[in-house]
Design an enzyme around this catalytic site. Sequence first.
Site, PDB file in Angstrom:
ATOM      1  N   ALA A  17       8.869  11.687 -32.576  1.00 59.09           N
ATOM      2  CA  ALA A  17       9.525  12.940 -32.956  1.00 59.09           C
ATOM      3  C   ALA A  17      10.386  12.831 -34.204  1.00 59.09           C
ATOM      4  O   ALA A  17      10.159  13.526 -35.200  1.00 59.09           O
ATOM      5  CB  ALA A  17      10.347  13.460 -31.780  1.00 59.09           C
ATOM      6  N   SER A  47       3.774  11.579 -32.649  1.00 58.72           N
ATOM      7  CA  SER A  47       4.222  12.970 -32.494  1.00 58.72           C
ATOM      8  C   SER A  47       3.796  13.573 -31.157  1.00 58.72           C
ATOM      9  O   SER A  47       3.109  14.587 -31.094  1.00 58.72           O
ATOM     10  CB  SER A  47       3.678  13.835 -33.640  1.00 58.72           C
ATOM     11  OG  SER A  47       4.118  13.343 -34.882  1.00 58.72           O
ATOM     12  N   CYS A  51       8.614  13.840 -22.927  1.00 56.30           N
ATOM     13  CA  CYS A  51       9.162  14.619 -21.806  1.00 56.30           C
ATOM     14  C   CYS A  51       8.058  15.173 -20.911  1.00 56.30           C
ATOM     15  O   CYS A  51       8.299  15.502 -19.747  1.00 56.30           O
ATOM     16  CB  CYS A  51      10.009  15.769 -22.329  1.00 56.30           C
ATOM     17  SG  CYS A  51      11.414  15.253 -23.349  1.00 56.30           S
TER      18      CYS A  51
END
Length: 462
Positions: A17, A47, A51
């Site tokens: 990220a 990328s 979560c």
Amino acid sequence: MNMSAARERLVVIGGDAAGMSAASQARRLKGAGELEIVAFERGHFTSYSACGIPYWVGGDVDERDELIARTPEEHRARDIDLRMRTEVTEIDVAGGRVRARDVDSGVESWTSYDKLVIATGARPIRPDMPGADALGVHGVQTLDDGQALLDSLAHTRGRRAVVVGAGYIGVEMAEALLNRGYEVTVVNRGSEPMSTLDADMGHLVHEAMEGLGITMVNDTEVTKLHTGEDGRVRAVATEDAEYPADVVVLGIGVRPETTLAQAAGLPVGAHGGLLTDLAMRVRGHANIWAGGDCVEVLDLVSGQERHIALGTHANKHGQIIGTNVGGGYATFPGVVGTAVSKVCDLEIARTGLREKDARRAGLQFEAVTIESTSRAGYYPDSSLMTVKMLAERRTGRLLGVQIVGREGAGKRVDIAAVALTARMTVDQMTALDLGYAPPFSPVWDPILVAARKASKAVAQGF
């Protein structure tokens, strides 16, 4: 004039990220003729949404690739020299270069940089005990970890799972394994699950998890992981008991991955994360930036540095770093500590300070707890939720909110997050003009009910 000789080179360590957001934003602002970008990623993926891994493992997300926002090929198509399966092993700050090793071949080489972005993320905490590295024992931090766990589940005959730890990952993985038909035991050293909540709110989570059929074992330390002759985990042992296990998931938290940075002499804070200024530049280093799970950030409520590993922060950090590297200007002011999770249909949310956080910061406060409903009481499918609110004594400044409830409970924490950022008092919150209709809320939203009670407690405390 040789334009390539005049180009600056940006080196990015970490392909998730923060790192790739920084690279992509810098590329948007600087063309390939002005800025060369080289990015190193030691894993197989870039990328992606870490979560989302528990929901992929649990079957809510069908395919791994649904969690990938941008592939290596897509990054390369944007003139980013992305080198996969390549691990940076050393940062030479004085020489302005990094040493990288090809994970598969072992070949090492040096790459110089004019600007450096460190986005090395966080690493799962593994207990230092016998059996911690056995087959069938899994941390869940990367897509590679998630794939390894799924492969393990596919080759596991038994259906007994033990989750060690009851934070966000532990609770979410308990749900994922339950959804896969496993008999799940959670062993937790804390008094209640979800240590990001106060114990009284964590107890609500405890009751709900046991109601789902998950066995909760609190106030217990794991001492050993027993293995069979095949080297695979067989049981999780504590001082008082032993819990059979065909698979073990470690959910005992993460630490900033700053081994490289510390070896290079870069500054880290009390929690082990890199320290940066508001522009996400590493303190004392004009050409080095850092972001994501490897940094510490300012808590806007307590005024202290914290380590919070969340993708929301990492993506913001990357955007800010990329803007600054690309010649613009942007800052990251800090966080209020907002997080939301769930276990089956129970929603769990928090923002701001817990009671012990407020005490540690030297704050005097009032704490109130209310029960309300997600919708108007007469509207079908209305459900109960519990809201706990902390307010600073005398000033009435909102300090924190925790929410546990069913559908419609979790995202109400965003109201409190905005109020915290604006440094509102609980009295001011009672006048907030929130949306109302019976399908969405009672006339007095639960957040406002809690604010009214907190305002009265503050007034009575004078």
